[in-house]
Design an enzyme around this catalytic site. Sequence first.
Site, short mmCIF file in Angstrom:
data_model
loop_
_atom_site.label_atom_id
_atom_site.label_comp_id
_atom_site.label_asym_id
_atom_site.label_seq_id
_atom_site.Cartn_x
_atom_site.Cartn_y
_atom_site.Cartn_z
N ASP A 1 0.79 -1.25 0.00
CA ASP A 1 0.00 0.00 0.00
C ASP A 1 0.82 1.29 0.00
O ASP A 1 0.24 2.38 -0.12
CB ASP A 1 -0.96 0.09 1.21
CG ASP A 1 -2.12 -0.86 1.09
OD1 ASP A 1 -2.18 -1.62 0.10
OD2 ASP A 1 -2.98 -0.85 1.99
N ASP B 1 -8.37 -7.46 9.79
CA ASP B 1 -7.88 -6.29 9.06
C ASP B 1 -7.88 -5.04 9.94
O ASP B 1 -7.24 -4.04 9.59
CB ASP B 1 -8.78 -6.00 7.85
CG ASP B 1 -8.67 -7.07 6.79
OD1 ASP B 1 -7.55 -7.52 6.50
OD2 ASP B 1 -9.72 -7.46 6.24
C1 BGC Z 1 -1.63 -5.74 10.22
C2 BGC Z 1 -0.40 -6.48 10.68
C3 BGC Z 1 -0.59 -7.97 10.51
C4 BGC Z 1 -0.99 -8.27 9.09
C5 BGC Z 1 -1.27 -9.75 8.88
C6 BGC Z 1 -1.96 -6.13 8.81
O1 BGC Z 1 -3.15 -5.55 8.45
O2 BGC Z 1 -1.43 -4.38 10.32
O3 BGC Z 1 -0.16 -6.19 12.03
O4 BGC Z 1 0.58 -8.65 10.85
O5 BGC Z 1 -2.13 -7.54 8.73
O6 BGC Z 1 -2.41 -10.16 9.54
#
Ligand code: BGC
Length: 614
Positions: A333, A551
Amino acid sequence: MRIIMRRISASKLRFLSLFTAMSLILVSSLFLGTQTTHAASYCQVTYSVTNQWTGGFSGNIVIQNTGSTAWTSWNLAFTFPASGQVVTQGWNGNFTQSGQNVTVTNLSYNGSVAANASVTSNPGFNGSWTTSNPVPTGFTVNGNACNGSTSPTPTPNPTSTPVGSTPTPVGPTPTSVPATPTPTPPPGTHVANPYAGAQGYVNPDWAAEVQAGAAATGGTLGQTEAKVAQYSTAVWLDRIATVSGGTGVTRTLAGHLDAAEQQASSSGKTIVITIVIYDLPDRDCAALASNGELTVANNGLATYKTQYIDAIAATLSLPKYSNLRIAAIIEPDSLPNLVTNLSYTKCAEANSSGAYVQGIQYALNKLHAISNVYNYLDIAHDGWLGWSSNFQPAVNLITSTVKGTTAGVNSVDGFISNTANYTPTTEPFMTANESVGGNPVRSSTFYQWNQYIDEATYDADMRTAFIAAGFPSSIGMLIDTSRNGWGGANRPTAASTSTSLETFVTASKIDQRLARGNWCNQPGGLGARPQANPAPGFAAYVWVKPPGESDGASQLIPNNEGKGFDQMCDPTFHGSQQVNGGNLTGALPNAPLAGHWFQAAFDTLVQNAYPAVS
Ligand code: BGC
């Protein structure tokens, strides 16, 4: 993680598929080691023996529509040259055999093939042979002769027979991917595609969460959920502590690499581990749910370089890990936010300070210098960058960023789309430019005149654009398919017969989101299982977002991870005109912080898996 949709007027739209057809044909030879010189007018079939042992073998078939008309179904026919060759088990197609004649027809999910596209979820099979295993040479699709090509057949090697004498299926539910045709490169060699011929690392901690959740769920669903623990998912290095250790981190990067080594020695296979580099200062600058620990204001770029990237590089370059293949997903992103979201203060700061560009260049330089590391830079997804007003600016920014590294365009091995998003790999029942009631599908409310409605076409064009910008044609694309399956009871089984565009799109699309701008905890389904070489130009489908991890929290939860509360994760919130057309967010309720285990989301993903988990 988030997306921002940007509206543009129809007058700004233009077509981007410059050299798509040509590049698809060229890459089939790159990825499968084949020699293809020209396209047939209807189809091209690439048949490869991906593994072979005494009396048995695995095969893979890539079918490409080289004509100018989309297919709604396909029927492949070929003849085995030797009498003892028999298909014993097939996937992603109905296989029938009569004598030496084999017929394969599409399944419900992979019958639609646009012009210049390949069958998604390409068919594969296990077979047996007796005296010899020659490759077939003539192929027809829907009765039309195709250009065929074949890749080298691996030398029979009984000692490398898949476990026991039963070959491991590599179809819809692989834990392993097909072996590379011989000769096998020495461990540590920088190969063209790190996923080919390698088995994906299974994160024991994620697998344990899946298993614990499955046990608590119980019943038929619990039994199905337990099977998901076998799949490879990426390891997210989302804060310095995940590299060097600290509170709440049960396994550091070195711990994961040690576990990967154990998986290599117990399986006798080459292991590919996917890691996510995700700690830029002012991270997730247009949203709140995945904000991180570093800020531009606090000189986060220097900390990023010395305490994060340097520490990662020092670990990855240890000689004891040199036989692993390490695929690094670079900063999801980040650069896309600099293309479309500079109206957000944090994104403007990340841009004007140079933090994102310089941080990424630093990461690429350090990681590319390690020969068994493979860099894949994030290109968001088509629901974000698919409009022509965003597409080329994104290509330009990404290209200039990569060209600013020491090794220039060679510092990346490819690009990844759909990281942690839900956009389908393909919409099987329509194409973007198909006309319904006199208007193209992409002009519908759901697609907002976006040039693309799925990732496969977007990635193919992105790849073409990057090659045109100077990248080598060896670059391979990845799609995060962990949550873009969109199966379940609401999945359409055919194109709608309506001549009203809106009705047609609503009833035909598999993407069941209320709006494509919705990105947080959507009720999607597990998508294509991790697999190498799924289509020409694509290195792999990978599961980057570990299914079952949130998420973002659906309400404010105090924490020490830097995570904020983003209203796009609140199911009662209507977004904005710009982000999701003012629709409800569609987010599942009661979600924990981003990255934390979210059993209800996992239940939904498994129930809506496509293909179903078996
Ligand atoms: C989060 C991370 C996480 C990743 C995988 C991201 O959206 O910010 O902390 O490790 O997702 O779940």
